[in-house]
Design a protein around this motif. Structure first.
Motif, PDB file in Angstrom:
ATOM      1  N   GLU A 143       0.810  -1.220   0.000  1.00 18.01           N
ATOM      2  CA  GLU A 143       0.000   0.000   0.000  1.00 18.01           C
ATOM      3  C   GLU A 143       0.844   1.271   0.000  1.00 18.01           C
ATOM      4  OE1 GLU A 143      -2.639  -0.246   3.310  1.00 18.01           O
ATOM      5  OE2 GLU A 143      -3.879  -1.817   2.409  1.00 18.01           O
ATOM      6  N   ILE A 144       2.151   1.122   0.130  1.00 19.19           N
ATOM      7  CA  ILE A 144       3.041   2.287   0.150  1.00 19.19           C
ATOM      8  C   ILE A 144       3.480   2.603  -1.278  1.00 19.19           C
ATOM      9  CG2 ILE A 144       5.166   3.271   1.073  1.00 19.19           C
ATOM     10  CD1 ILE A 144       5.011   1.208   3.321  1.00 19.19           C
ATOM     11  N   LYS A 145       3.203   3.788  -1.724  1.00 18.90           N
ATOM     12  CA  LYS A 145       3.575   4.191  -3.071  1.00 18.90           C
ATOM     13  C   LYS A 145       5.076   4.399  -3.161  1.00 18.90           C
ATOM     14  CE  LYS A 145       2.609   7.656  -6.632  1.00 18.90           C
ATOM     15  NZ  LYS A 145       1.859   8.909  -6.965  1.00 18.90           N
ATOM     16  N   PRO A 220      11.234  12.089   6.776  1.00 21.05           N
ATOM     17  CA  PRO A 220      10.319  10.958   6.920  1.00 21.05           C
ATOM     18  C   PRO A 220       9.970  10.259   5.603  1.00 21.05           C
ATOM     19  CG  PRO A 220       9.621  12.748   8.341  1.00 21.05           C
ATOM     20  CD  PRO A 220      10.714  13.288   7.485  1.00 21.05           C
ATOM     21  N   ALA A 221       9.736  11.011   4.543  1.00 21.18           N
ATOM     22  CA  ALA A 221       9.400  10.389   3.264  1.00 21.18           C
ATOM     23  C   ALA A 221      10.565   9.557   2.735  1.00 21.18           C
ATOM     24  CB  ALA A 221       9.002  11.460   2.251  1.00 21.18           C
ATOM     25  N   ALA A 229      11.547  -0.120   0.196  1.00 19.30           N
ATOM     26  CA  ALA A 229      12.384  -0.838  -0.756  1.00 19.30           C
ATOM     27  C   ALA A 229      13.012  -2.074  -0.114  1.00 19.30           C
ATOM     28  CB  ALA A 229      13.465   0.100  -1.296  1.00 19.30           C
ATOM     29  N   GLN A 230      13.417  -1.947   1.151  1.00 17.07           N
ATOM     30  CA  GLN A 230      13.998  -3.089   1.829  1.00 17.07           C
ATOM     31  C   GLN A 230      12.957  -4.178   2.069  1.00 17.07           C
ATOM     32  OE1 GLN A 230      16.278  -2.167   5.346  1.00 17.07           O
ATOM     33  NE2 GLN A 230      16.333  -4.308   6.005  1.00 17.07           N
ATOM     34  N   ALA A 231      11.738  -3.776   2.437  1.00 19.35           N
ATOM     35  CA  ALA A 231      10.672  -4.749   2.664  1.00 19.35           C
ATOM     36  C   ALA A 231      10.347  -5.500   1.375  1.00 19.35           C
ATOM     37  CB  ALA A 231       9.428  -4.045   3.203  1.00 19.35           C
ATOM     38  N   VAL A 232      10.336  -4.802   0.245  1.00 21.96           N
ATOM     39  CA  VAL A 232      10.085  -5.449  -1.043  1.00 21.96           C
ATOM     40  C   VAL A 232      11.198  -6.438  -1.352  1.00 21.96           C
ATOM     41  CG1 VAL A 232       9.949  -5.058  -3.530  1.00 21.96           C
ATOM     42  CG2 VAL A 232       8.693  -3.563  -1.975  1.00 21.96           C
ATOM     43  N   ALA A 233      12.448  -6.011  -1.157  1.00 19.71           N
ATOM     44  CA  ALA A 233      13.580  -6.883  -1.453  1.00 19.71           C
ATOM     45  C   ALA A 233      13.598  -8.120  -0.554  1.00 19.71           C
ATOM     46  CB  ALA A 233      14.890  -6.105  -1.305  1.00 19.71           C
ATOM     47  N   VAL A 254       3.904   8.906   9.559  1.00 15.44           N
ATOM     48  CA  VAL A 254       3.303   7.587   9.411  1.00 15.44           C
ATOM     49  C   VAL A 254       1.793   7.650   9.624  1.00 15.44           C
ATOM     50  CG1 VAL A 254       3.116   5.316  10.531  1.00 15.44           C
ATOM     51  CG2 VAL A 254       5.363   6.232   9.956  1.00 15.44           C
ATOM     52  N   GLN A 255       1.361   8.522  10.539  1.00 15.39           N
ATOM     53  CA  GLN A 255      -0.064   8.613  10.841  1.00 15.39           C
ATOM     54  C   GLN A 255      -0.875   9.288   9.737  1.00 15.39           C
ATOM     55  OE1 GLN A 255      -0.908   9.314  15.324  1.00 15.39           O
ATOM     56  NE2 GLN A 255       1.225   9.955  15.055  1.00 15.39           N
ATOM     57  N   THR A 256      -0.196   9.851   8.742  1.00 11.70           N
ATOM     58  CA  THR A 256      -0.912  10.400   7.588  1.00 11.70           C
ATOM     59  C   THR A 256      -1.145   9.331   6.524  1.00 11.70           C
ATOM     60  OG1 THR A 256       1.081  11.083   6.349  1.00 11.70           O
ATOM     61  CG2 THR A 256       0.185  12.636   7.977  1.00 11.70           C
ATOM     62  N   LEU A 257      -0.540   8.159   6.720  1.00  8.08           N
ATOM     63  CA  LEU A 257      -0.641   7.068   5.756  1.00  8.08           C
ATOM     64  C   LEU A 257      -1.647   6.031   6.239  1.00  8.08           C
ATOM     65  CD1 LEU A 257       3.207   6.557   5.313  1.00  8.08           C
ATOM     66  CD2 LEU A 257       1.713   8.028   3.928  1.00  8.08           C
ATOM     67  N   SER A 258      -1.992   5.123   5.344  1.00  5.39           N
ATOM     68  CA  SER A 258      -2.826   3.992   5.734  1.00  5.39           C
ATOM     69  C   SER A 258      -2.015   3.101   6.669  1.00  5.39           C
ATOM     70  CB  SER A 258      -3.255   3.199   4.491  1.00  5.39           C
ATOM     71  OG  SER A 258      -3.986   2.051   4.858  1.00  5.39           O
ATOM     72  N   HIS A 259      -2.525   2.897   7.885  1.00  7.00           N
ATOM     73  CA  HIS A 259      -1.763   2.136   8.873  1.00  7.00           C
ATOM     74  C   HIS A 259      -2.702   1.557   9.922  1.00  7.00           C
ATOM     75  CE1 HIS A 259      -2.390   5.911  11.049  1.00  7.00           C
ATOM     76  NE2 HIS A 259      -2.164   5.233  12.174  1.00  7.00           N
ATOM     77  N   SER A 260      -2.174   0.665  10.715  1.00  7.38           N
ATOM     78  CA  SER A 260      -2.887   0.174  11.891  1.00  7.38           C
ATOM     79  C   SER A 260      -1.982   0.353  13.092  1.00  7.38           C
ATOM     80  CB  SER A 260      -3.276  -1.302  11.742  1.00  7.38           C
ATOM     81  OG  SER A 260      -2.130  -2.123  11.585  1.00  7.38           O
TER      82      SER A 260
END
Length: 283
Positions: A143-145, A220-221, A229-233, A254-260
């Motif tokens: 979900e992260i662009k 932050p961005a 990128a690390q999570a994808v790799a 982070v709180q401006t993004l889709s998160h739980s």
């Protein structure tokens, strides 16, 4: 039992030995002490306590000196770790005596409060109280662009005090953060990966199929793109920011993004605080 402060010359290897014997995996635990947990760290030799019986160190209650931010104020915090009693000396109340003696010396040693992450039904008897909940922000990797331009990073294996300026700059008035540097080394190089980029860094560890972000600083961005990128790799579908202060620049981003949010609190144990000098704390 003779209660005293340990000394670096006499007790470093002794503490490594008792730590290894008390917890699992003797040799890795022993190396952990010698390669950054106590050696070359902010461990306070004067404020820590050992209990000695017949020239053998039977107990250890360790103090690490920390400066914590509360808004623009600063508290001197006695962080507790490496609480250990040799198996042959357990069940005799020796640790209780060691803890009490250590706490009695904290205020004279210049500390305002003491903080630990402890087991249930033990530390409350010394005045420690559960002080905050464990909070993690969890993101779904897909979900992260992705950023339009990849961020150039490089592995970092040097003295982590070099990272202090970036962290302090980002968290100058953020309550609950520590003034860096604290540790000088990456204490778990096989578990935690440090990647540096222009103006910041990230420290991560893979926990199952989740990429755990233990620490970070910088734009932050940019931090998020490095982590994504690390999570994808690493084929990690989720990213977890553990104990991220919600009012830090990264926490607010982070709180401006889709998160739980994963929030847990224990009735006893976990993060616990003791005020050892009320006057200096209030001042």
């Amino acid at each position: 039992m003779d209660l005293r402060s340990p000394t670096s010359d006499e007790h470093l290897t002794v503490l490594a030995d008792i730590f290894g014997k008390t917890f699992t995996d003797y040799w890795p635990r022993r190396a952990y002490v010698l390669e950054g947990y106590i050696a070359e760290s902010h461990y306070d030799w004067n404020a820590s306590r050992i209990g000695v019986i017949d020239d053998e160190v039977a107990t250890h209650f360790g103090v690490w000196g920390i400066t914590m931010r509360v808004g623009v104020s600063r508290l001197r915090v006695a962080g507790i770790g490496a609480v250990a009693t040799l198996e042959s000396h357990r069940g005799k109340g020796l640790m209780a005596k060691t803890v009490s003696d250590c706490i009695a010396g904290m205020s004279p040693a210049g500390y305002d409060v003491s903080l630990l992450f402890g087991i249930s039904n033990f530390y409350h008897r010394f005045g420690y109280e559960v002080c905050f909940s464990n909070r993690s922000f969890v993101l779904t990797t897909r979900e992260i662009k992705a950023a339009e331009t990849a961020v150039r990073t490089e592995p970092f294996t040097g003295d982590v005090t070099e990272l202090a300026e970036a962290y302090n700059s980002a968290n100058e008035a953020v309550t609950g953060t520590y003034v860096r540097p604290t540790y000088g080394l990456n204490r778990k190089p096989k578990e935690y990966l440090i990647r540096r980029f222009d103006g910041g860094y990230v420290i991560t560890s893979r926990m199952g199929d989740t990429l755990q972000v233990a620490d970070c600083a910088g734009d932050p961005a940019t931090v998020l793109e490095v982590v994504r990128a690390q999570a994808v790799a690493d084929l990690c579908p989720t990213i977890r920011f553990s104990l991220l202060p919600p009012r830090s620049p990264m926490g607010e981003y982070v709180q401006t993004l889709s998160h739980s949010v994963e929030l847990s609190r224990r009735e006893a144990g976990g993060p616990m605080l003791l005020i050892v000098n009320l006057t200096s704390t209030l001042e």
